[in-house]
Design an enzyme around this catalytic site. Structure first.
Site, PDB file in Angstrom:
ATOM      1  N   PRO A  68       0.776  -0.712   0.140  1.00  0.00           N
ATOM      2  CA  PRO A  68      -0.099   0.009   0.165  1.00  0.00           C
ATOM      3  C   PRO A  68       0.927   1.224  -0.140  1.00  0.00           C
ATOM      4  O   PRO A  68       1.989   1.012   0.538  1.00  0.00           O
ATOM      5  CB  PRO A  68      -0.590  -0.353   1.414  1.00  0.00           C
ATOM      6  CG  PRO A  68      -0.523  -1.829   1.308  1.00  0.00           C
ATOM      7  CD  PRO A  68       0.917  -1.727   1.394  1.00  0.00           C
ATOM      8  N   GLU A  69       0.963   2.286  -0.711  1.00  0.00           N
ATOM      9  CA  GLU A  69       0.972   3.501  -1.395  1.00  0.00           C
ATOM     10  C   GLU A  69       0.424   4.474  -0.081  1.00  0.00           C
ATOM     11  O   GLU A  69      -0.879   4.249   0.045  1.00  0.00           O
ATOM     12  CB  GLU A  69       1.309   3.646  -2.507  1.00  0.00           C
ATOM     13  CG  GLU A  69       2.445   2.699  -3.289  1.00  0.00           C
ATOM     14  CD  GLU A  69       3.124   2.840  -3.909  1.00  0.00           C
ATOM     15  OE1 GLU A  69       3.482   3.980  -4.494  1.00  0.00           O
ATOM     16  OE2 GLU A  69       3.613   1.806  -5.776  1.00  0.00           O
ATOM     17  N   LYS A 125       3.374   6.438   4.254  1.00  0.00           N
ATOM     18  CA  LYS A 125       2.908   5.274   4.317  1.00  0.00           C
ATOM     19  C   LYS A 125       2.043   4.795   5.544  1.00  0.00           C
ATOM     20  O   LYS A 125       1.586   3.956   6.314  1.00  0.00           O
ATOM     21  CB  LYS A 125       3.080   4.104   3.712  1.00  0.00           C
ATOM     22  CG  LYS A 125       4.113   4.207   2.432  1.00  0.00           C
ATOM     23  CD  LYS A 125       5.008   3.094   1.880  1.00  0.00           C
ATOM     24  CE  LYS A 125       5.641   3.291   0.584  1.00  0.00           C
ATOM     25  NZ  LYS A 125       6.440   2.526   0.385  1.00  0.00           N
ATOM     26  N   ARG A 178       0.962 -11.635   5.068  1.00  0.00           N
ATOM     27  CA  ARG A 178       2.050 -11.748   5.565  1.00  0.00           C
ATOM     28  C   ARG A 178       2.643 -10.767   6.606  1.00  0.00           C
ATOM     29  O   ARG A 178       2.265  -9.308   6.684  1.00  0.00           O
ATOM     30  CB  ARG A 178       2.892 -11.140   4.519  1.00  0.00           C
ATOM     31  CG  ARG A 178       3.140 -12.135   2.997  1.00  0.00           C
ATOM     32  CD  ARG A 178       2.869 -11.765   1.577  1.00  0.00           C
ATOM     33  NE  ARG A 178       4.516 -11.768   1.723  1.00  0.00           N
ATOM     34  CZ  ARG A 178       4.992 -11.089   0.747  1.00  0.00           C
ATOM     35  NH1 ARG A 178       4.591 -10.591   0.501  1.00  0.00           N
ATOM     36  NH2 ARG A 178       6.454 -11.056   0.902  1.00  0.00           N
TER      37      ARG A 178
END
Ligand code: ZN
Length: 333
Positions: A68-69, A125, A178
């Site tokens: 995700p940015e 982020k 993850r």
């Protein structure tokens, strides 16, 4: 009234700690907060982008997974601001304590229980939420993290690592398939940003062209790597750096100090425009990319994809271990 907690060590499994509220919720056995601790927590090491990385076997399966940015995290911030601010936290469930930072799970839970989140901020982020009793909840989403609001906690999605239940129903869930990412509590937001060595947020109003030029001036690094360096500019990752450089018609492998002053100025204004547009349209790095305006690279950003401008087949190559996509004609790459 703040629910107190007791800790009891499960006799069945020594690696589980069960935290149960003793007072008004004591009868709700099913709602007990369960903390599962691994017997051997793999050592955490700091990634170049500032995220904690904890090794797991699945790390090796998708080496170039995207994270995700800034636009994604801005979306998570909206979720938090819209659904969670001002509500009393009734219960915190830590399903996997490995995602937590330095604070032990018990301390993390007891500091949040009975508190309210009263302000949401994003820097790069990282998402931060001010806790009314002091401190900030910090969330980093690593490679596969997300934040959702659920009306009913029994719909908990797979890979929910932390769940915050509110007293008027509804839960905020931090999901991360993850184990790369981090949930933590820190004392001060500004100190946290400084401690993470984060550069200015790419959309910070104070980060103007002069500040941008000063941050990148004279760098011999390739421009894509520089844009992605969270210590220089916070918020841009592998995907949006490709979009920005495509829109600016700049070769991702170009050395930053070789860019003409006009190119640098153009790059800065394109960077702001691309990120602002993505945020305004609710597009992310992998999700809702169809919301981006016509002529964007991201919907074509795949093997065999074509330049939306000249229809050339996109070139794919590695820069600093990350996969770059660019148009060989428009960007001369
Ligand atoms: Zn092209």
């Amino acid at each position: 009234m703040r629910p107190k907690s007791v800790l009891t060590r499960s006799s069945a499994a020594s690696n589980k700690i069960v935290t149960a509220p003793t007072e008004r919720r004591a009868h709700k056995i099913a709602a007990w907060t369960r903390v599962v601790r691994p017997r051997m927590s793999p050592p955490a090491s700091r990634r170049p982008d500032g995220a904690y990385r904890k090794a797991s076997s699945s790390d090796h399966q998708t080496k170039d997974a995207e994270m995700p940015e800034l636009p994604d995290v801005e979306g998570f911030k909206r979720v938090l601001a819209k659904s969670a601010l001002g509500k009393t936290i009734d219960q915190v469930v830590v399903n996997d304590a490995r995602i937590l930072g330095k604070l032990p799970a018990r301390a993390f839970i007891s500091r949040l229980n009975g508190s309210k989140l009263i302000e949401a901020r994003r820097h790069g982020k990282h998402l931060m939420a001010h806790v009314d009793r002091g401190g900030w909840l910090t969330l980093h989403f690593g490679m596969t993290g997300a934040l959702q609001f659920l009306r009913k906690p029994d719909n908990e999605p797979p890979f929910t690592r932390v769940r915050i239940d509110f007293s008027d129903d509804g839960s905020l869930v931090y999901i991360n398939k993850r184990m790369i990412g981090r949930v933590d509590l820190v004392e001060d937001a500004a100190d946290f940003v400084a401690g993470e060595n984060l550069g200015p947020d790419a959309l910070d109003r104070r980060f103007d062209f002069d500040a941008f030029r000063a941050a990148v001036f004279g760098s011999k690094r390739d421009v894509k790597a520089l844009l992605m360096d969270q210590k220089v500019i916070a918020g841009i990752g592998n995907i949006y750096s490709d979009e920005i450089l495509f829109r600016a018609r700049i070769n991702p492998a170009e050395r930053t100090d070789k860019l003409a002053p006009s190119q640098l100025k153009h790059l800065f204004s394109v960077m702001r425009k691309v990120l602002r547009t993505a945020v305004a349209r609710g597009a992310g790095s992998e999700h809702f990319i169809d919301r981006l305006p016509e002529g964007s690279l991201l919907p074509e950003r795949r093997k065999g994809g074509r330049c939306p401008h000249c229809r050339s087949v996109l070139k794919v190559f590695k820069i600093g271990g990350r996969t770059a996509y660019c148009c060989p004609r428009c960007q001369k790459c």
